[in-house]
Design an enzyme around this catalytic site. Structure first.
Site, mmCIF file in Angstrom:
data_model
loop_
_atom_site.group_PDB
_atom_site.id
_atom_site.type_symbol
_atom_site.label_atom_id
_atom_site.label_comp_id
_atom_site.label_asym_id
_atom_site.label_seq_id
_atom_site.Cartn_x
_atom_site.Cartn_y
_atom_site.Cartn_z
ATOM 1 N N GLU A 1 -25.142 53.735 27.456
ATOM 2 C CA GLU A 1 -26.424 53.220 26.978
ATOM 3 C C GLU A 1 -27.532 54.268 27.072
ATOM 4 O OE1 GLU A 1 -25.607 52.895 30.058
ATOM 5 O OE2 GLU A 1 -26.979 51.727 31.282
ATOM 6 N N VAL A 2 -27.507 55.112 28.114
ATOM 7 C CA VAL A 2 -28.640 56.028 28.279
ATOM 8 C C VAL A 2 -28.190 57.350 28.909
ATOM 9 C CG1 VAL A 2 -29.305 54.902 30.478
ATOM 10 C CG2 VAL A 2 -30.991 56.250 29.237
ATOM 11 N N ASP A 3 -28.770 58.429 28.405
ATOM 12 C CA ASP A 3 -28.584 59.761 28.992
ATOM 13 C C ASP A 3 -29.884 60.085 29.711
ATOM 14 O OD1 ASP A 3 -28.292 62.436 29.568
ATOM 15 O OD2 ASP A 3 -27.910 63.076 27.504
ATOM 16 N N ASP A 4 -29.851 60.021 31.035
ATOM 17 C CA ASP A 4 -31.047 60.250 31.839
ATOM 18 C C ASP A 4 -30.984 61.672 32.410
ATOM 19 O OD1 ASP A 4 -33.351 59.879 33.322
ATOM 20 O OD2 ASP A 4 -32.389 58.708 34.889
ATOM 21 N N TYR B 1 -33.131 47.048 29.996
ATOM 22 C CA TYR B 1 -32.162 46.580 29.007
ATOM 23 C C TYR B 1 -32.009 45.063 29.064
ATOM 24 C CZ TYR B 1 -30.962 51.352 27.879
ATOM 25 O OH TYR B 1 -31.027 52.649 27.434
ATOM 26 N N LYS C 1 -33.188 60.412 27.035
ATOM 27 C CA LYS C 1 -34.536 60.692 27.545
ATOM 28 C C LYS C 1 -34.836 62.174 27.413
ATOM 29 C CE LYS C 1 -34.351 57.051 30.970
ATOM 30 N NZ LYS C 1 -34.634 56.667 32.358
ATOM 31 N N GLU D 1 -29.904 43.125 31.674
ATOM 32 C CA GLU D 1 -30.343 43.087 33.079
ATOM 33 C C GLU D 1 -31.262 41.891 33.324
ATOM 34 O OE1 GLU D 1 -32.313 46.832 33.013
ATOM 35 O OE2 GLU D 1 -30.464 47.981 33.254
HETATM 36 P P1 5GP Z 1 -27.654 59.803 34.321
HETATM 37 O O1 5GP Z 1 -28.800 60.163 35.224
HETATM 38 O O2 5GP Z 1 -26.355 60.215 34.932
HETATM 39 O O3 5GP Z 1 -27.835 60.331 32.921
HETATM 40 O O4 5GP Z 1 -27.634 58.235 34.217
HETATM 41 C C1 5GP Z 1 -27.013 57.462 35.211
HETATM 42 C C2 5GP Z 1 -27.141 55.996 34.984
HETATM 43 O O5 5GP Z 1 -28.420 55.596 35.455
HETATM 44 C C3 5GP Z 1 -27.076 55.469 33.584
HETATM 45 O O6 5GP Z 1 -25.778 55.294 33.086
HETATM 46 C C4 5GP Z 1 -27.773 54.115 33.764
HETATM 47 O O7 5GP Z 1 -26.879 53.174 34.301
HETATM 48 C C5 5GP Z 1 -28.821 54.445 34.813
HETATM 49 N N1 5GP Z 1 -30.122 54.690 34.170
HETATM 50 C C6 5GP Z 1 -30.719 55.881 33.948
HETATM 51 N N2 5GP Z 1 -31.909 55.716 33.340
HETATM 52 C C7 5GP Z 1 -32.056 54.375 33.160
HETATM 53 C C8 5GP Z 1 -33.079 53.569 32.569
HETATM 54 O O8 5GP Z 1 -34.117 54.021 32.062
HETATM 55 N N3 5GP Z 1 -32.879 52.220 32.581
HETATM 56 C C9 5GP Z 1 -31.764 51.666 33.126
HETATM 57 N N4 5GP Z 1 -31.666 50.337 33.076
HETATM 58 N N5 5GP Z 1 -30.763 52.385 33.682
HETATM 59 C C10 5GP Z 1 -30.911 53.740 33.696
#
Ligand code: 5GP
Length: 216
Positions: free
Chosen positions: A112-115, A187, A160, A190
């Site tokens: 769903e998201v790349d943070d 989302y 992001k 949730e």
């Molecule tokens: P990463 O930091 O590895 O890219 O993301 C790790 C996980 O953190 C994501 O798969 C998601 O579950 C959660 N996450 C990161 N940013 C957000 C956000 O803005 N909203 C939500 N609900 N979860 C997030």
């Protein structure tokens, strides 16, 4: 969402997600044409929607969706609290035949998201490792061609725009439904009150629109 820096939370609706996937699928079907979807946890929902649109955009093939579970932030039983948010923890994988399942396929990973990108980086590295393990069961002379025929791509609903803490392996095809500012995305899955969630989503759009007007 470029003028919405002041919005710390952004509510995303089911319809927003559905439409972002719809918009992106024709291009993905032509450019990457996946033959397997691997959903990371929550990514199962976007992957299922994606299957509908890829079916429309391709030769009507119904893609298999496999799921893997990875956790960066959520508490995981048996994992020390200080490790959470630092390390990606595997909670579910493809099973003993993982490499066999992936070899020679165009595999699209859906999340769903790349943070910070840590989760995607981990997933790609580990799936590639499974492919390398499987290659050992094949004659050495065939391995380069088999490796080259195995392609990995990524689709995230939201990316992001922020400095990433991990890199993707070279040659990974990358698609995002939408580029967003570094806000916290709420989302719909949730929420325990979807009507209230949708009301807040509409309010976010309204507030962002009036902030844009003030800026002009
Ligand atoms: P990463 O930091 O590895 O890219 O993301 C790790 C996980 O953190 C994501 O798969 C998601 O579950 C959660 N996450 C990161 N940013 C957000 C956000 O803005 N909203 C939500 N609900 N979860 C997030």
């Amino acid at each position: 969402m470029s003028n919405e820096n002041q919005v710390k939370h952004w509510h995303v609706t089911y319809n927003n997600i559905h439409n972002l996937i719809r918009k992106n699928c024709p291009k993905i079907a032509v450019d990457f044409n996946p033959d397997l979807l691997v959903a990371i946890g929550i990514g199962f929902f976007p992957a299922r929607v994606m299957r509908t649109f890829l079916r429309e955009a391709t030769t009507k093939k119904t893609l298999q969706i496999q799921a893997i579970g990875l956790s960066l932030y959520e508490p995981v039983e048996g994992v020390a609290e200080e490790k959470i948010a630092e390390e990606v923890i595997r909670t579910q994988w493809l099973g003993a035949e993982a490499g066999k399942m992936l070899l020679g396929k165009r595999v699209l990973i859906v999340d769903e998201v790349d943070d910070t990108r840590k989760t995607l980086s981990y997933a790609l590295t580990e799936l590639k490792r499974d492919v390398e393990t499987e290659l050992l069961n094949h004659p050495e002379a065939d391995r380069d061609a088999l490796r080259a025929s195995t392609k990995f791509g990524i689709f995230v609903v939201h990316n992001k725009n922020k400095p990433k803490l991990a890199a993707l392996p070279e040659g990974t095809t990358y698609y995002s439904g939408e580029e967003v500012d570094d806000v916290w995305l709420d989302y719909p899955w949730e929420s325990t009150d979807i009507e209230e969630h949708d009301r807040l989503a509409a309010l976010d759009v309204e507030n962002a629109a009036s902030a844009t007007k003030k800026d002009v």
